[in-house]
Design an enzyme around this catalytic site. Structure first.
Site, PDB file in Angstrom:
ATOM      1  N   CYS A 134      -1.811  49.726 -27.113  1.00 39.19           N
ATOM      2  CA  CYS A 134      -2.601  50.818 -26.535  1.00 39.19           C
ATOM      3  C   CYS A 134      -2.183  50.976 -25.078  1.00 39.19           C
ATOM      4  CB  CYS A 134      -4.088  50.487 -26.617  1.00 39.19           C
ATOM      5  SG  CYS A 134      -5.162  51.669 -25.757  1.00 39.19           S
ATOM      6  N   CYS A 192      -0.288  58.450 -25.576  1.00 46.70           N
ATOM      7  CA  CYS A 192      -1.442  57.913 -26.297  1.00 46.70           C
ATOM      8  C   CYS A 192      -0.967  57.485 -27.670  1.00 46.70           C
ATOM      9  CB  CYS A 192      -2.564  58.934 -26.412  1.00 46.70           C
ATOM     10  SG  CYS A 192      -4.053  58.237 -27.198  1.00 46.70           S
TER      11      CYS A 192
END
Length: 247
Positions: free
Chosen positions: A197, A79
């Site tokens: 992302c 992440c």
């Protein structure tokens, strides 16, 4: 031919990391005959907000211990914004902490992160100035930009798609990314980060995006894949996977 167990520490709502990284490594396996299996441990996060990201970081030690029980050969904290939102250079501290956590659990293993991988990958291809696309709200994008610039890479432009529901991020249509990337200011830029992302799908859009912008393209997922393979000593170039996989 070798076999590797790849460990992924992922947000509970992430639906993309466990598809795009395995696909890149499947492409590598087709070239080398190596075998990769994937093993995940999840940390609770549904909304991409500062509070939930901080809570997820605090939960990462628990997830790393559970993943260490599978005796994986490498582990990735998958992440990017959870790390970059915490301030400049934090990926080094988190990677070091999780490496110690895994070792203390009886499973010494290299721990990499999507945040560190993106920075390392951009340096690897010699990118000193980039433009990027994120799914985040603008304040979080600003933190990502500051983080990357803190690593010595100038950010010329950034487009925020302003989606804070992480499941919705995973449902974004990557076919729109080449057109979105074409709206970036890329004057004097060395590369484009098509998705800063790991949850925003982007892998299949890379060839079309490179054709539109006329520049090398990197994503958080391809950078993570490159870093995982490099850690394992299993990297080979493969087509259709962006700048880090052209050798």
């Amino acid at each position: 031919m070798s076999s590797y167990r790849v460990g992924l520490l992922v947000p509970s709502s992430n639906t993309t990391m466990e598809t795009e990284v395995p696909e890149v490594l499947r492409r590598v396996a087709t070239e080398t005959g190596d075998r990769f299996t994937f093993h995940s441990s999840r940390m609770r996060m549904k909304t991409v907000s500062a509070d939930e990201l901080a809570a997820m970081n605090a939960d990462s030690d628990r997830a790393a211990v559970e993943l260490a029980d599978a005796a994986v050969d490498v582990m990735a904290y998958a992440c990017l914004v959870a790390i970059m939102s915490q301030g400049r250079g934090v990926h080094r501290d988190i990677e070091k902490r999780l490496t110690k956590t895994a070792a203390d659990a009886g499973a010494p293993v290299d721990v990499v992160s999507s945040a560190g991988a993106l920075v390392a990958g951009l340096h690897h291809i010699g990118a000193r100035k980039v433009s990027l696309v994120t799914p985040y709200l603008k304040p979080l994008t600003a933190r990502v930009v500051d983080y990357i610039e803190g690593e010595g890479i100038e950010v010329q432009d950034a487009i925020s798609l302003e989606v804070d529901d992480n499941l919705a991020v995973g449902r974004l249509d990557q076919r729109k990314l080449p057109e979105i990337a074409g709206r970036l200011d890329t004057r004097g830029v060395d590369a484009v980060v098509l998705s800063a992302c790991v949850q925003m799908p982007s892998l299949e859009a890379i060839p079309a995006a490179e054709a539109v912008v006329g520049l090398p393209v990197v994503t958080a997922a391809t950078a993570t894949s490159w870093q995982l393979l490099s850690s394992l000593g299993a990297y080979v170039p493969v087509s259709g996977s962006g700048a880090l996989f052209r050798g």
